[in-house]
Each structure stands twice: as structure tokens, then as C-alpha cells.
Design an enzyme around this catalytic site. Structure first.
Site, PDB file in Angstrom:
ATOM      1  CG  ASN A 187      -9.793   8.904  10.932  1.00 26.39           C
ATOM      2  OD1 ASN A 187     -10.911   8.716  10.432  1.00 26.39           O
ATOM      3  ND2 ASN A 187      -8.663   8.756  10.248  1.00 26.39           N
ATOM      4  CE  LYS A 198      -6.605   4.403  11.271  1.00 27.45           C
ATOM      5  NZ  LYS A 198      -6.119   4.906  10.021  1.00 27.45           N
ATOM      6  NE  ARG A 218     -10.028  11.256   7.031  1.00 25.21           N
ATOM      7  CZ  ARG A 218     -10.048  10.076   6.449  1.00 25.21           C
ATOM      8  NH1 ARG A 218     -10.070   8.971   7.170  1.00 25.21           N
ATOM      9  NH2 ARG A 218     -10.021   9.973   5.139  1.00 25.21           N
ATOM     10  CG  HIS A 248      -5.947  11.059   0.355  1.00 27.68           C
ATOM     11  ND1 HIS A 248      -5.687  10.335  -0.793  1.00 27.68           N
ATOM     12  CD2 HIS A 248      -6.208  10.153   1.314  1.00 27.68           C
ATOM     13  CE1 HIS A 248      -5.809   9.045  -0.532  1.00 27.68           C
ATOM     14  NE2 HIS A 248      -6.121   8.902   0.740  1.00 27.68           N
ATOM     15  CG  HIS A 286      -1.949  10.553   0.354  1.00 27.11           C
ATOM     16  ND1 HIS A 286      -1.874  11.078   1.621  1.00 27.11           N
ATOM     17  CD2 HIS A 286      -2.471   9.313   0.503  1.00 27.11           C
ATOM     18  CE1 HIS A 286      -2.325  10.200   2.502  1.00 27.11           C
ATOM     19  NE2 HIS A 286      -2.714   9.117   1.841  1.00 27.11           N
ATOM     20  CG  LEU A 287       2.161   7.851  -4.150  1.00 27.83           C
ATOM     21  CD1 LEU A 287       3.446   7.514  -4.877  1.00 27.83           C
ATOM     22  CD2 LEU A 287       0.994   7.961  -5.126  1.00 27.83           C
ATOM     23  N   GLY A 288      -0.590   5.652  -0.656  1.00 27.92           N
ATOM     24  CA  GLY A 288      -0.732   4.711   0.464  1.00 27.92           C
ATOM     25  C   GLY A 288      -1.610   3.572   0.024  1.00 27.92           C
ATOM     26  NE  ARG A 293     -10.091   3.018  -1.848  1.00 29.78           N
ATOM     27  CZ  ARG A 293      -9.820   4.104  -1.150  1.00 29.78           C
ATOM     28  NH1 ARG A 293      -9.984   5.293  -1.672  1.00 29.78           N
ATOM     29  NH2 ARG A 293      -9.383   4.003   0.085  1.00 29.78           N
ATOM     30  CG  PHE A 317       2.359  -0.982  -2.514  1.00 26.95           C
ATOM     31  CD1 PHE A 317       1.104  -0.597  -2.067  1.00 26.95           C
ATOM     32  CD2 PHE A 317       2.668  -0.778  -3.850  1.00 26.95           C
ATOM     33  CE1 PHE A 317       0.179  -0.019  -2.928  1.00 26.95           C
ATOM     34  CE2 PHE A 317       1.768  -0.195  -4.722  1.00 26.95           C
ATOM     35  CZ  PHE A 317       0.511   0.188  -4.263  1.00 26.95           C
ATOM     36  N   GLY A 350       4.703   6.215  -0.564  1.00 27.83           N
ATOM     37  CA  GLY A 350       5.495   7.383  -0.954  1.00 27.83           C
ATOM     38  C   GLY A 350       6.623   7.686   0.023  1.00 27.83           C
ATOM     39  CD  GLU A 351       4.984   9.166   5.014  1.00 27.10           C
ATOM     40  OE1 GLU A 351       5.277   8.466   6.005  1.00 27.10           O
ATOM     41  OE2 GLU A 351       3.963   9.871   4.968  1.00 27.10           O
ATOM     42  CG  ASN A 352       7.538   3.983   4.839  1.00 27.37           C
ATOM     43  OD1 ASN A 352       8.425   4.425   5.550  1.00 27.37           O
ATOM     44  ND2 ASN A 352       6.258   4.088   5.132  1.00 27.37           N
ATOM     45  CD  GLU A 390      -4.142  11.812   6.272  1.00 31.93           C
ATOM     46  OE1 GLU A 390      -3.548  10.735   6.503  1.00 31.93           O
ATOM     47  OE2 GLU A 390      -5.138  11.882   5.554  1.00 31.93           O
TER      48      GLU A 390
HETATM   49  P1  ADP Z   1      -3.777   4.292   4.430  1.00 29.66           P
HETATM   50  O1  ADP Z   1      -3.633   5.415   5.432  1.00 29.66           O
HETATM   51  O2  ADP Z   1      -4.331   4.704   3.118  1.00 29.66           O
HETATM   52  O3  ADP Z   1      -4.382   3.037   4.973  1.00 29.66           O
HETATM   53  P2  ADP Z   1      -0.884   4.242   4.482  1.00 29.66           P
HETATM   54  O4  ADP Z   1      -0.562   5.619   4.035  1.00 29.66           O
HETATM   55  O5  ADP Z   1      -0.630   3.874   5.891  1.00 29.66           O
HETATM   56  O6  ADP Z   1      -2.335   3.834   4.044  1.00 29.66           O
HETATM   57  O7  ADP Z   1      -0.088   3.244   3.530  1.00 29.66           O
HETATM   58  C1  ADP Z   1      -0.210   1.885   3.711  1.00 29.66           C
HETATM   59  C2  ADP Z   1       0.590   1.200   2.619  1.00 29.66           C
HETATM   60  O8  ADP Z   1       1.962   1.611   2.704  1.00 29.66           O
HETATM   61  C3  ADP Z   1       0.576  -0.299   2.828  1.00 29.66           C
HETATM   62  O9  ADP Z   1      -0.285  -0.892   1.885  1.00 29.66           O
HETATM   63  C4  ADP Z   1       1.995  -0.698   2.547  1.00 29.66           C
HETATM   64  O10 ADP Z   1       1.982  -1.472   1.368  1.00 29.66           O
HETATM   65  C5  ADP Z   1       2.769   0.546   2.253  1.00 29.66           C
HETATM   66  N1  ADP Z   1       4.058   0.511   2.917  1.00 29.66           N
HETATM   67  C6  ADP Z   1       4.335   0.740   4.210  1.00 29.66           C
HETATM   68  N2  ADP Z   1       5.660   0.559   4.446  1.00 29.66           N
HETATM   69  C7  ADP Z   1       6.224   0.192   3.285  1.00 29.66           C
HETATM   70  C8  ADP Z   1       7.548  -0.139   2.867  1.00 29.66           C
HETATM   71  N3  ADP Z   1       8.555  -0.144   3.727  1.00 29.66           N
HETATM   72  N4  ADP Z   1       7.751  -0.470   1.581  1.00 29.66           N
HETATM   73  C9  ADP Z   1       6.724  -0.475   0.708  1.00 29.66           C
HETATM   74  N5  ADP Z   1       5.461  -0.170   1.028  1.00 29.66           N
HETATM   75  C10 ADP Z   1       5.205   0.159   2.293  1.00 29.66           C
END
Ligand code: ADP
Length: 397
Positions: A7, A14, A91, A180, A208-210, A241, A284, A333-335, A384
Site C-alpha cells: 500500500n 505499508k 492497493r 474504502h 468504516h469509521l477511522g 476532512r 479521537f 468503529g472497532e475501538n 484490508e
Molecule cells: P486510517 O486507516 O483511516 O488512518 P484507522 O482506521 O486506523 O484510520 O483509524 C484511526 C483512528 O482510530 C484514529 O484517529 C483514532 O482516533 C481512532 N482510534 C483508535 N483507537 C481508538 C480508541 N481506543 N478509542 C477511540 N478512537 C480510537
């Protein structure tokens, strides 16, 4: 069979080496600051100590040759020779309208990716550099491209045509593409597995919340609508963004602040979103920490993020006949149980009910709705790289 997944960004690269016999991760790493002072490679063979090498890395070819050296290093590597790499999966961000599926790379494919540089000037050039470098270093290894846009090529015109003069679509291909896609597709397949539904029949809203965020309406396993658009700037409020705006704001701010189009676009991509609103960070975790301490703008940024997610979920639920589940994936979304709970509070009207106890988890596949919930709420960690490796295997087999 071992597959290398690449990637490439403009100054970073990466990679993961995956053994497709059991889909296990053998090694992964990151090359940073390519072409900039302070370049380094961080390499990790699973089960061995991480290795960081700081050295001059003038271009992507040098970066990839360092990756190959690390993979085959006697002390911290994982394979004896590069011959063990059966295929490489890349990718590529923008496949435009040319690609609805992953493809094996040949010169015709390269030409089509190059043609799409016009609509993805930030993203496609580094992807092309990565492919060209791999072709030089490993000329006999089959290479595959997996596009971020491909999964969304199933969208109907009603989702992808903008409210603009139609000729801009015809002349310049200005339309919604969506991004995504690899992630939305991965979690769609996994959700079908978890819910025991045929993957060609599953209806979902995938979130997909990152750092970058997007939401997709999935009908019969295919993308029907998605929040990112012509570029990855549209849709949700993201880390840096802006997401959706009144387009008239742009010329107004450009006039007031004496900005040219490039400067304005840069602000929308890099200084906006929850970073711009909170003034704290794009991360976040930092914003949640500040909000807990009583920082009002940090709380506002989190509320706005959650509200935009709710809006899109609501909109997409109306585009589907029925919905089997709402999926949360990627960093936030995961964390973040807090963010998931905040979002789900707005979904009660649809009969979606979060189980607060079940929601107290991070980074694992889990159904987090109550037994009475009309819609299943599911966490699925995205992968991914594995999706790219699977696509690559499918094509080279
Ligand atoms: P990308 O691939 O778009 O760079 P990711 O999917 O890795 O992003 O998501 C990164 C975001 O996830 C970071 O901005 C971070 O704020 C958030 N994140 C990671 N771990 C946690 C957590 N434990 N609590 C809240 N937000 C988290």
C-alpha cells in the site's frame, strides 16, 4: 503460497506478507518519509523483535528494495529468498469507471490507472510508483491491483450522478465513485458469515469509521450507495476532512481569506473535520480525553461526528428494503464503545437497540445489539490487507 501486499502513499509504504495456506500474517512493516530527511523502515516478523532502520530512502524503488532485504534478512527476516513470494497485491485508490474488479497488471491496466491520475492526482501517482518499482525488482512475479473504488461500481446512476449539468459527467467523468471499497467488501462478507446469510443476499449498512470515514448501503452483498464521492472528501465529518458542505461556502471563504483553489482544497482535506472543530487533534482518543476534561469544543466535535453518522445510517436505511445489520469497523468503529453508543442512541426510531454491556469491547467480531433489537448491530475489525491478498490469490491461482 505467500503473497506480499503493498500500500503505497506519496511518502510512505505499508506492507504485509501473508501465508495464504492459513491466511496467517508472517511479517509487516512501514517505510516512512520516503524522499524526505529522517527516512526509516520499521519491520516486524511475527514472533521476532521489531527492527527499525534509519537510512536515506530517495524513492519508492529504494523503499521496496529495503522491504525485500528485511523480508529475507537472516536475523530478523521471515523468508530465505524472494522466490518464496508467489504474487504481489497492490492497493490502488482510484480505478475510475474502468475497473469494477481487481485485475492482473499488464501494460493496458497500467495505462488505464495512469489515465485515472487526472481524477485522483493525490492518490494514484504513488500507487503507480510502487507497482513500477516492484516490476523492476521482481519482474517474474505476478502482480495484481485491488481498487478502493471497485466495490462501489455496482452503484446505480441514481446514487452516482450529482445534481450538476449532465455534461460534466459525460465530459469529465464527474460522478460519485466511493472509496474504502476493500474494507466495506471485507466486512460485508464477514457479516454474512456471522449472520449466516448468503453473501449475495445480505443487506447492510457498513460504517468504516477511522481517520477517513465512509458509510455504505449494501444490497444483496453489493454497494448501492456510499458517502464518499468524486474524491474521499465528501460525506461524514472526518479526522481532518470536512465532509459535506454547502458548496457556496468555498468561494465565500476563498474571497475572505484570499485563498487559491489549491489552498482551499488543502484546508478542506487537512485542517477541517474534528481537528478543525475541536482545535485539539484529529485523533479521537485525544478528543475524547479533552471532552472528559470539560473541553466544550472537543465534545461538540464528537457530537457532530456521531450526528453525521446517524444521518447517513438513517438515509441508507430508507434505500434498503430490509436490513440485516449495521456494521461498525476501522479505528473508531472497532475501538470506541463511547462513540458507538452515542451513534446508536439516534437509531432507536428504527428499532435498533444497543446492549451497553456487550458494547464494552474493542477490536473483536461481536454482535452488540440486544436480543430484542430489530436490527443487528455488529463490530467487525476490518482487514484490508487480507482482502487484497485474497483477491490476489483468486486471480493468480
Ligand atoms: P486510517 O486507516 O483511516 O488512518 P484507522 O482506521 O486506523 O484510520 O483509524 C484511526 C483512528 O482510530 C484514529 O484517529 C483514532 O482516533 C481512532 N482510534 C483508535 N483507537 C481508538 C480508541 N481506543 N478509542 C477511540 N478512537 C480510537
Amino acid at each position: 503460497m505467500k503473497i506480499l501486499v503493498i500500500n503505497c502513499g506519496s511518502s510512505s509504504l505499508k506492507y504485509q506478507l501473508i501465508d495464504m495456506n492459513d491466511e496467517s500474517l508472517l511479517a509487516k512493516g512501514l517505510v516512512e518519509r520516503i524522499g524526505i530527511e529522517g527516512a526509516r523502515i520499521k519491520h516486524e516478523t511475527i514472533g521476532k523483535e521489531k527492527k527499525v532502520i534509519e537510512t536515506g530512502i530517495e524513492d519508492h524503488k529504494k523503499a521496496l528494495s529495503l522491504v525485500m532485504d528485511s523480508l529475507t534478512n537472516k536475523e530478523y527476516g521471515t523468508i530465505d529468498s524472494l522466490d518464496e513470494i508467489s504474487a504481489i497485491g497492490h492497493r490502488v485508490v482510484h480505478g475510475g469507471e474502468s475497473f469494477a474488479e481487481s485485475v492482473i497488471i499488464d501494460e493496458e491496466v497500467m495505462k488505464a490507472i495512469e489515465e485515472n491520475v487526472e481524477i485522483a492526482p493525490l492518490h494514484n501517482p504513488p500507487n503507480i510508483m510502487g507497482i513500477r518499482a516492484c516490476q523492476k525488482l521482481l519482474p517474474n512475479v505476478k502482480q495484481v491491483v485491488v481498487f478502493d473504488t471497485a466495490f462501489h461500481q455496482s452503484m446505480p446512476p441514481v446514487s452516482y450522478i450529482y445534481g450538476l449539468p449532465y455534461e460534466y459527467y459525460e465530459k469529465y467523468k464527474v460522478r460519485r465513485y466511493g472509496f474504502h471499497g476493500t474494507s466495506h467488501q471485507y466486512v460485508t462478507n464477514r457479516a454474512a458469515e456471522i449472520l449466516n446469510i448468503d453473501p449475495n443476499k445480505v443487506n447492510l449498512v457498513t460504517c468504516h469509521l477511522g481517520n477517513g470515514s465512509s458509510i455504505t448501503a449494501v444490497e444483496n452483498g453489493k454497494s448501492k450507495d456510499t458517502s464518499m464521492g468524486f474524491t474521499p472528501l465528501e460525506g461524514l465529518v472526518m479526522g481532518t476532512r470536512s465532509g459535506d458542505l454547502d458548496p457556496a461556502i468555498l468561494s465565500f471563504i476563498m474571497g475572505k481569506e484570499h485563498l487559491n483553489p489549491e489552498e482551499m482544497t488543502n484546508i478542506l482535506n487537512k485542517n477541517s473535520g474534528v481537528l478543525g472543530i475541536s482545535g485539539v487533534s484529529s485523533d479521537f482518543r485525544d478528543i475524547e480525553g479533552e471532552a472528559e476534561k470539560g473541553n466544550g469544543r472537543a465534545s461538540l466535535a464528537l457530537d457532530i461526528f456521531a450526528q453525521r453518522v446517524q444521518k447517513y445510517i438513517g438515509a441508507y436505511l430508507t434505500e434498503l428494503d430490509h436490513v440485516d445489520g449495521i456494521v461498525f469497523t476501522a479505528g473508531v468503529g472497532e475501538n470506541s464503545p463511547e462513540m458507538r453508543e452515542k451513534i446508536c442512541q439516534g437509531l432507536k426510531i428504527f428499532g435498533a437497540e444497543i446492549d451497553k454491556e456487550a458494547n464494552k469491547v474493542r477490536g473483536e467480531d461481536k454482535i452488540i445489539s440486544t436480543d430484542n433489537s430489530k436490527i443487528k448491530l455488529i463490530i467487525i475489525p476490518t482487514n484490508e490487507e487480507l482482502m487484497i491478498a485474497r483477491e490476489t490469490l483468486k486471480l493468480v491461482k
